[in-house]
Motif scaffolding. Structure first.
Motif, PDB file in Angstrom:
ATOM      1  N   ARG A   1      34.990  39.525  36.631  1.00 16.91           N
ATOM      2  CA  ARG A   1      33.769  39.483  36.158  1.00 16.91           C
ATOM      3  C   ARG A   1      32.881  39.700  37.347  1.00 16.91           C
ATOM      4  N   GLY A   2      31.635  40.316  37.392  1.00 17.49           N
ATOM      5  CA  GLY A   2      30.733  40.339  38.632  1.00 17.49           C
ATOM      6  C   GLY A   2      30.851  41.626  39.345  1.00 17.49           C
ATOM      7  N   LEU A   3      32.423  41.892  39.465  1.00 16.94           N
ATOM      8  CA  LEU A   3      32.746  42.903  40.550  1.00 16.94           C
ATOM      9  C   LEU A   3      32.355  44.127  40.190  1.00 16.94           C
ATOM     10  N   ASP A   4      32.331  44.539  38.891  1.00 20.96           N
ATOM     11  CA  ASP A   4      32.060  45.943  38.468  1.00 20.96           C
ATOM     12  C   ASP A   4      30.580  46.274  38.769  1.00 20.96           C
ATOM     13  N   GLU A   5      29.725  45.127  38.549  1.00 14.83           N
ATOM     14  CA  GLU A   5      28.165  45.119  38.776  1.00 14.83           C
ATOM     15  C   GLU A   5      28.004  45.466  40.700  1.00 14.83           C
TER      16      GLU A   5
ATOM     17  N   HIS B   1      46.351  41.694  40.769  1.00 14.61           N
ATOM     18  CA  HIS B   1      46.858  41.275  39.456  1.00 14.61           C
ATOM     19  C   HIS B   1      45.656  41.837  38.346  1.00 14.61           C
ATOM     20  N   GLN B   2      44.366  41.264  38.710  1.00 15.04           N
ATOM     21  CA  GLN B   2      43.378  41.370  37.692  1.00 15.04           C
ATOM     22  C   GLN B   2      43.113  42.802  37.388  1.00 15.04           C
ATOM     23  N   ILE B   3      43.177  43.429  38.630  1.00 14.54           N
ATOM     24  CA  ILE B   3      42.969  44.919  38.442  1.00 14.54           C
ATOM     25  C   ILE B   3      44.226  45.545  37.381  1.00 14.54           C
ATOM     26  N   ILE B   4      45.391  45.305  37.602  1.00 16.99           N
ATOM     27  CA  ILE B   4      46.417  46.162  37.109  1.00 16.99           C
ATOM     28  C   ILE B   4      46.386  45.490  35.550  1.00 16.99           C
ATOM     29  N   PHE B   5      46.172  44.429  35.497  1.00 18.09           N
ATOM     30  CA  PHE B   5      46.266  43.927  34.013  1.00 18.09           C
ATOM     31  C   PHE B   5      45.142  44.328  33.077  1.00 18.09           C
TER      32      PHE B   5
ATOM     33  N   GLN C   1      49.810  31.732  35.140  1.00 19.45           N
ATOM     34  CA  GLN C   1      48.898  30.753  34.865  1.00 19.45           C
ATOM     35  C   GLN C   1      47.477  31.313  34.581  1.00 19.45           C
ATOM     36  N   TYR C   2      47.139  32.482  35.120  1.00 15.11           N
ATOM     37  CA  TYR C   2      45.653  32.992  34.958  1.00 15.11           C
ATOM     38  C   TYR C   2      45.605  33.409  33.491  1.00 15.11           C
ATOM     39  N   SER C   3      44.581  33.399  33.080  1.00 13.07           N
ATOM     40  CA  SER C   3      44.352  33.793  31.532  1.00 13.07           C
ATOM     41  C   SER C   3      44.343  35.163  31.341  1.00 13.07           C
TER      42      SER C   3
ATOM     43  N   GLY D   1      40.762  29.590  36.573  1.00 17.26           N
ATOM     44  CA  GLY D   1      41.936  29.656  35.665  1.00 17.26           C
ATOM     45  C   GLY D   1      41.695  30.933  35.049  1.00 17.26           C
ATOM     46  N   ASP D   2      40.453  31.745  35.123  1.00 17.75           N
ATOM     47  CA  ASP D   2      40.474  33.016  34.644  1.00 17.75           C
ATOM     48  C   ASP D   2      40.715  34.173  35.614  1.00 17.75           C
ATOM     49  N   GLY D   3      41.004  33.526  36.869  1.00 15.18           N
ATOM     50  CA  GLY D   3      41.222  34.530  38.045  1.00 15.18           C
ATOM     51  C   GLY D   3      39.971  34.326  39.016  1.00 15.18           C
ATOM     52  N   LEU D   4      39.521  35.574  39.693  1.00 11.56           N
ATOM     53  CA  LEU D   4      38.519  35.630  40.426  1.00 11.56           C
ATOM     54  C   LEU D   4      37.362  36.095  39.813  1.00 11.56           C
TER      55      LEU D   4
END
Lengths: 518, 128
Positions: free
Chosen positions: A32-36, A63-67, A95-97, A240-243
């Motif tokens: 969240r926020g990185l695409d902006e 991990h967020q990018i691959i998922f 553990q991350y959502s 818990g939602d990652g970065l």
């Protein structure tokens, strides 16, 4: 005589005249926020480095990018190399959502390269990567940690061999239409003259600084070929939602011009509305300053409650008092903040973790504004807000505040901010922060000593875009809240110093200030 | 729970793998089948470590498992010879203990959901 022929103009095929540029597709980061910050997302087929010290969130980012992108048809390959064992990585990352166990195996594949790195040279490592890439046809490839591969190379091979390896790796992965991320624990000094950084299209630099009792994490996009990105350091937080990334320009991008302000909003204190020429202009930023106990929060509560009475949703970002206490105090003035909270018309945001950034606070407020379509916002108070920030963020408080107020008023929200200041008996300050330029309207509350009593006065100092009363008015705080009691004082001069001088005649008997009911 | 998984999986593998006359037991078969995907994901050394730990834990109840040797690539040696010297009951106990502890370790580290997912990747027809 020869006649001069007009030059024949060749028709150029339209396609050749205006050849189409290649369109670089952008992939969502899942952060969240990185695409902006990246103005849309990750450039497809780019070759990127995620660098930073341990604990910054490099692996979580990957991990967020691959998922966010991997599918069984276009999977992601995650090569682990002598770093965090994959079994522990899976243990922690689930553990991350964002971690979707259903993607594991078919869409997201973890492959351990440790033995290859230990046993073979760079050519062998490349051969193994090539084999896996050709077998899986991945859309995303991650090597974690690439630093280990480089260390191995520098142990036994020349720098030229390393450069050639990186070049071949980049070529291979690009040719196979994979977007690549090499993760490495690098320090800033290592970025210079490093072949990896030269070849990379994108460079994500993560930092983590402990300042006193708080930890501040930042992200910088040092390099991003083929597209623009917001420069500078952006705050990141790991939950818990990652970065989650908070752009340095959060709220400023795509900001609408403030609508023409014609509507006036009542403060909930009729006499104050009169002083303000009929009320606060919608979309204004109002600063109410005064020492402790002068009724700043009470005025803010009036402002919110009046909006609620008229069907305007409101938000109070409170830093010094818990929501239950805030609502209880309002109740003492006959103002109900409980029911609107249940109805979804009011949110009391209690923000006091002591390591916040202004951007995170702004994001919380912007989210709440969007959620309940708020028209009125109270920030109570700036001093509490500053205290809630990590020390590192306090340095940029004014700049951040400017962005926040501009973003919120641009969204049509009317902001009522309180700030506590100490009363000086020689001058009249508006605020410690020199932020008066950020506000449209300023209301100053202060104590004055009159006839053996410490009384309270109020004056409208400034009102951008409208005329206002110049009167200094006395007020009291009763069980009805803030009540202005007298017309302007003409019996005294130097009221603003707090130590006025009587210039009028002493009345036969002075009535004491009414007391609030307990 | 891992022991129930193990029992269920052993029954399934025994049914779908080669006939009993084959010199490989169901447990050996399971370890062999898991060696490839787990070795790929965790590294050969990672899989070997897990298997060695499972062997030690299982040996407490079934001592004959101590005699098994785990090769460098994570495969077992000596299973065939051992089985020939054991009765059916001892073999079943050993297999159950070994596979149960291996699955148990996976559950401890990556949780039951991912463990089941992994097993289903290897044995798609297997149902718990």
């Amino acid at each position: 005589m020869k006649t001069k022929k007009a030059p024949v103009r060749r028709k150029t095929p339209a396609k050749l005249a205006a050849p189409e540029k290649v369109k670089i597709r952008q992939l969502p980061t899942g952060v969240r926020g990185l695409d902006e910050i990246m103005h849309g997302g990750l450039p497809e087929f780019s070759f990127n480095i995620i660098a930073g010290a341990p604990g910054c969130g490099k692996t979580t980012l990957a991990h967020q990018i691959i998922f966010a992108n991997a599918t069984p048809q276009k999977p992601a390959i995650y090569f682990t190399v002598l770093g965090e064992p994959a079994i522990k990585m899976l243990r922690y990352q689930q553990q991350y959502s964002f971690f979707d166990p259903a993607k594991l195996g078919k869409a997201v594949r973890f492959i351990n390269l440790s033995h290859v790195v230990l046993e073979k040279d760079l050519g062998g490592v490349l051969e193994e990567i090539t084999r896996e890439v050709q077998a899986s046809n991945p859309s995303i490839v991650v090597v974690d940690s690439f630093r280990t591969v480089v260390r191995k190379a520098l142990g036994g091979e020349s720098e030229l061999a390393l450069q050639a390896f990186i070049q071949r790796l980049a070529l291979l992965l690009t040719s196979w239409e994979a977007t690549t991320f090499l993760i490495g624990e690098y320090t800033e000094g290592e970025a210079r003259d490093n072949p990896i950084f030269t070849v990379a299209d994108g460079l994500f630099w993560l930092t983590q600084n402990a300042e006193r009792n708080s930890v501040v994490r930042k992200l910088q996009l040092i390099k991003m070929r083929g597209q623009d990105a917001v420069p500078g350091l952006h705050t990141i937080r790991i939950t818990g939602d990652g970065l989650q990334a908070f752009s340095r320009t959060l709220g400023m991008v795509g900001r609408k011009a403030r609508p023409a302000r014609t509507r006036r909003l009542s403060t909930g204190v009729p006499e104050l509305d009169k002083m303000l020429g009929g009320g606060i202009l919608e979309g204004d930023s109002v600063l109410v300053s005064g020492p402790s106990g002068t009724g700043k929060s009470a005025l803010a509560t009036h402002f919110l409650a009046e909006g609620l009475r008229k069907g305007e949703a409101g938000i109070a970002a409170i830093f010094e008092e818990r929501p239950a206490g805030y609502a209880a105090r309002a109740r003492a003035f006959g103002l109900d903040l409980d029911k609107p909270q249940k109805n979804g018309m009011l949110e009391l945001l209690y923000l006091r973790p002591l390591d916040l950034s202004v951007d995170e606070t702004m994001q919380e407020i912007l989210d709440a504004v969007k959620r309940i379509k708020a028209k009125r916002l109270v920030i109570d108070s700036l001093v509490g807000f500053e205290m809630a920030l990590a020390p590192g963020f306090r340095e940029d408080f004014r700049e951040s505040l400017y962005r926040m107020i501009a973003a919120l008023t641009g969204a049509g929200v009317t902001i009522f901010t309180t700030v506590e200041i100490e009363d000086s008996f020689t001058q009249m300050q508006f605020s410690h922060y020199t932020i008066s330029f950020l506000t449209d309207d300023i209301i100053r509350l202060r104590y004055v000593e009159i006839d053996g009593q410490l009384r309270k006065i109020m004056v409208v100092i400034k009102m951008r875009g409208g005329n206002h009363s110049k009167d200094i008015r006395e007020y009291v705080i009763t069980d009805e809240g803030v009540v202005l009691i007298h017309p302007r004082q003409t019996e005294y001069t130097r009221l603003t110093t707090g130590l006025p001088e009587r210039i009028g005649q002493l009345p036969p008997e002075l009535a004491p200030e009414p007391k609030a009911k307990t | 729970m891992p022991k129930d998984f193990a029992r269920c999986l052993l029954v399934h593998v025994a049914a779908v793998s080669k006939p009993a006359s084959d010199d490989t037991s169901a447990a050996f078969h399971i370890c062999e089948e898991l060696r490839v995907p787990l070795g790929k994901m965790l590294g050969v050394e990672g899989f070997r470590s897990l298997l060695a730990r499972a062997q030690v834990l299982a040996s407490v109840d079934v001592p004959w498992l101590k005699a098994l040797v785990i090769e460098q690539d994570g495969s077992f040696a000596g299973m065939k010879e051992r089985r020939l010297r054991l009765d059916a009951r001892a073999t079943v106990d050993g297999e159950l203990a070994l596979v149960g502890h291996l699955l148990g370790l996976l559950v401890v580290f990556i949780g039951p959901a991912l463990t089941l997912r992994l097993l289903h990747e290897v044995w798609p027809d297997w149902t718990v």
